[in-house]
Scaffold this motif. Structure first.
Motif, PDB file in Angstrom:
ATOM      1  N   SER A  54     -16.921   8.128   1.021  1.00 28.04           N
ATOM      2  CA  SER A  54     -16.209   7.707  -0.193  1.00 28.04           C
ATOM      3  C   SER A  54     -16.724   6.395  -0.769  1.00 28.04           C
ATOM      4  O   SER A  54     -16.478   6.097  -1.940  1.00 28.04           O
ATOM      5  N   ALA A  55     -17.440   5.613   0.036  1.00 27.91           N
ATOM      6  CA  ALA A  55     -17.912   4.315  -0.443  1.00 27.91           C
ATOM      7  C   ALA A  55     -19.178   4.485  -1.268  1.00 27.91           C
ATOM      8  O   ALA A  55     -20.069   5.268  -0.906  1.00 27.91           O
ATOM      9  N   SER A 226      -3.444  -7.423  -1.102  1.00 30.25           N
ATOM     10  CA  SER A 226      -3.738  -7.203  -2.521  1.00 30.25           C
ATOM     11  C   SER A 226      -5.021  -7.902  -2.945  1.00 30.25           C
ATOM     12  O   SER A 226      -5.768  -7.401  -3.800  1.00 30.25           O
ATOM     13  N   GLY A 229      -8.526  -5.981  -2.740  1.00 28.67           N
ATOM     14  CA  GLY A 229      -8.935  -5.013  -3.754  1.00 28.67           C
ATOM     15  C   GLY A 229      -9.482  -3.718  -3.191  1.00 28.67           C
ATOM     16  O   GLY A 229     -10.433  -3.150  -3.747  1.00 28.67           O
ATOM     17  N   LEU A 230      -8.929  -3.228  -2.108  1.00 31.64           N
ATOM     18  CA  LEU A 230      -9.416  -2.005  -1.479  1.00 31.64           C
ATOM     19  C   LEU A 230      -8.842  -0.781  -2.176  1.00 31.64           C
ATOM     20  O   LEU A 230      -7.747  -0.813  -2.756  1.00 31.64           O
ATOM     21  N   ASP A 231      -9.593   0.319  -2.098  1.00 31.93           N
ATOM     22  CA  ASP A 231      -9.080   1.577  -2.612  1.00 31.93           C
ATOM     23  C   ASP A 231      -8.165   2.212  -1.562  1.00 31.93           C
ATOM     24  O   ASP A 231      -7.887   1.631  -0.510  1.00 31.93           O
ATOM     25  N   ALA A 232      -7.695   3.415  -1.848  1.00 30.93           N
ATOM     26  CA  ALA A 232      -6.733   4.068  -0.957  1.00 30.93           C
ATOM     27  C   ALA A 232      -7.331   4.341   0.416  1.00 30.93           C
ATOM     28  O   ALA A 232      -6.687   4.110   1.448  1.00 30.93           O
ATOM     29  N   GLY A 235      -8.008   0.927   2.212  1.00 26.21           N
ATOM     30  CA  GLY A 235      -6.752   0.318   2.610  1.00 26.21           C
ATOM     31  C   GLY A 235      -6.117   1.020   3.787  1.00 26.21           C
ATOM     32  O   GLY A 235      -5.561   0.383   4.692  1.00 26.21           O
TER      33      GLY A 235
END
Length: 417
Positions: A54-55, A226, A229-232, A235
């Motif tokens: 995903s990265a 927060s 700034g990570l995505d789902a 995170g």
């Protein structure tokens, strides 16, 4: 009527169990160790591959570094078995004890299903788990100069993990006879029971204290999460990884309860008496570190004394200052000290670059203080019991005796005819 997935899984499990009926015990032992090792490894590699997929890549290409992701996941799995994770930027030597406990839980569950009630099955299961871990370590460190030490460390830790876990699984499935325990002196058995209960209650108290500070620092935890700034996916992986380190923080809080505290970075200290904190990396879980000191918090070591008192009272045996009781208490204090020292060493080491290269507990002062506080709790119970049985109870008995003697005896009533 359509069958549910649960029914299908139960049927498949039953068919597998029936197919294994009558197989040699060595085959079941191999299944226990190898399955637990490979499943726990897959549980770590799968999220690592998901993150890699995903990265986005640095050159905006569609190529995914599957090998690198699998390597990182495997090294993280080996970190749970005591092998340090060394990268170009930093070294990580504190194991994720949550992953260690999960692997042990898998051993218990699989041993209940496949292991037989025999020492041979137990030994083969332990050996197969340790052998699988050693094989993975040898493959990952094939070109490293530290290959021998890494393999030895992983094998020893794997045996320490598998031996009690497989035994517990066999006991849960087939029962066990503990007649051999009667050959162990009563003082030793009592001391071990008292020590295990004391350590368990101390860890529970440390977990409650850590949960309280996590609740107080929930705002700092949210702000730190927060700011990353990570995505789902990222995170979720960060949250899971941090959760695996919660047992380490519980051990830190145990050192905090003793009054000695712990360090998170050079020239830092988190204790009930004072807090000296420097700059920390933006890791949300660090927001759960103690954020207050002084005042009533300086009485935190009293919690350890209270825990020792509760554990001793829970034994439901009256102390009479006999040598047997003194010996049992001394054995319990010694076992508690050894347990705290071992936990302190496991929860100390490196967790990153710079200041985070020195994290954890000074095990010697924490061990000595814990032993003293626990011994004080046991002595308090002995003093109370001595006061009640030797002073208060005899006086009450004498008081009741004098009251009965002073009471007039009623004369018999006669009736004239």
């Amino acid at each position: 009527m359509a069958r549910s997935l649960t029914v299908d899984l139960r049927g498949a499990r039953k068919r597998v169990s029936e197919s294994l009926t009558g197989v040699p015990e060595w085959f079941g032992g191999i299944l226990v160790g190898s399955q637990a090792a490979l499943l726990s490894l897959l549980m770590v590699i799968a999220p690592a591959l998901t993150i890699a997929a995903s990265a986005p890549t640095a050159d905006s290409s569609s190529a995914v570094d599957w090998a690198g992701a699998a390597s990182i996941g495997t090294h993280f799995w080996l970190l749970a078995h005591g092998v340090p994770l060394v990268t170009q930027a930093a070294t990580f030597s504190i194991p994720p004890l949550g992953l260690t406990l999960i692997a042990m839980a898998m051993l218990v569950a699989i041993a209940r299903r496949f292991a037989t009630r025999s020492w041979g099955s137990w030994a083969i299961a332990v050996g197969s788990y340790a052998g699988t871990v050693a094989l993975v370590t040898a493959v990952m460190y094939a070109t490293s100069a530290d290959a021998a030490s890494a393999v030895v460390t992983a094998t020893v830790v794997a045996v320490i993990m598998a031996a009690p876990s497989v035994a517990w699984g066999i006991w849960r499935a087939h029962g066990a006879e503990f007649g051999w325990l009667m050959r162990v002196p009563m003082q030793v058995r009592t001391g071990l029971r008292l020590a295990s209960g004391t350590v368990f209650l101390m860890l529970c108290a440390a977990a409650v204290a850590g949960a309280a500070f996590a609740f107080v620092g929930r705002g700092a935890i949210a702000d730190s999460a927060s700011s990353l700034g990570l995505d789902a996916v990222g995170g979720t992986l960060l949250a899971v990884t941090e959760t695996l380190y919660i047992p380490v923080m519980v051990i830190w809080m145990l050192a905090w309860l003793t009054g000695q505290g712990f360090i998170v970075g050079e020239n830092s200290l988190y204790s009930p008496h004072a807090i000296e904190a420097g700059a920390l990396p933006h890791v949300p879980i660090l927001g759960a570190l103690p954020s207050a000191s002084g005042g009533l918090l300086v009485w935190a070591p009293v919690v350890i004394v209270a825990v020792a008192v509760i554990a001793r009272l829970a034994m439901r045996r009256k102390l009479d200052l006999r040598w047997a009781d003194v010996t049992s208490s001394a054995i319990a204090v010694g076992v508690v000290a050894v347990s705290v020292a071992a936990l302190s060493m496991v929860a100390s080491g490196a967790m990153g670059p710079g200041r985070m290269a020195d994290v954890g507990i000074a095990w010697l002062p924490v061990t000595l203080v814990t032993a003293g506080l626990v011994a004080g709790g046991f002595a308090a119970v002995a003093g109370i019991e001595l006061l009640v049985t030797r002073v208060i109870a005899p006086r009450l008995k004498r008081g009741f005796g004098r009251a009965d003697a002073a009471k007039p005896v009623a004369e018999p009533v006669t009736t004239e005819v």
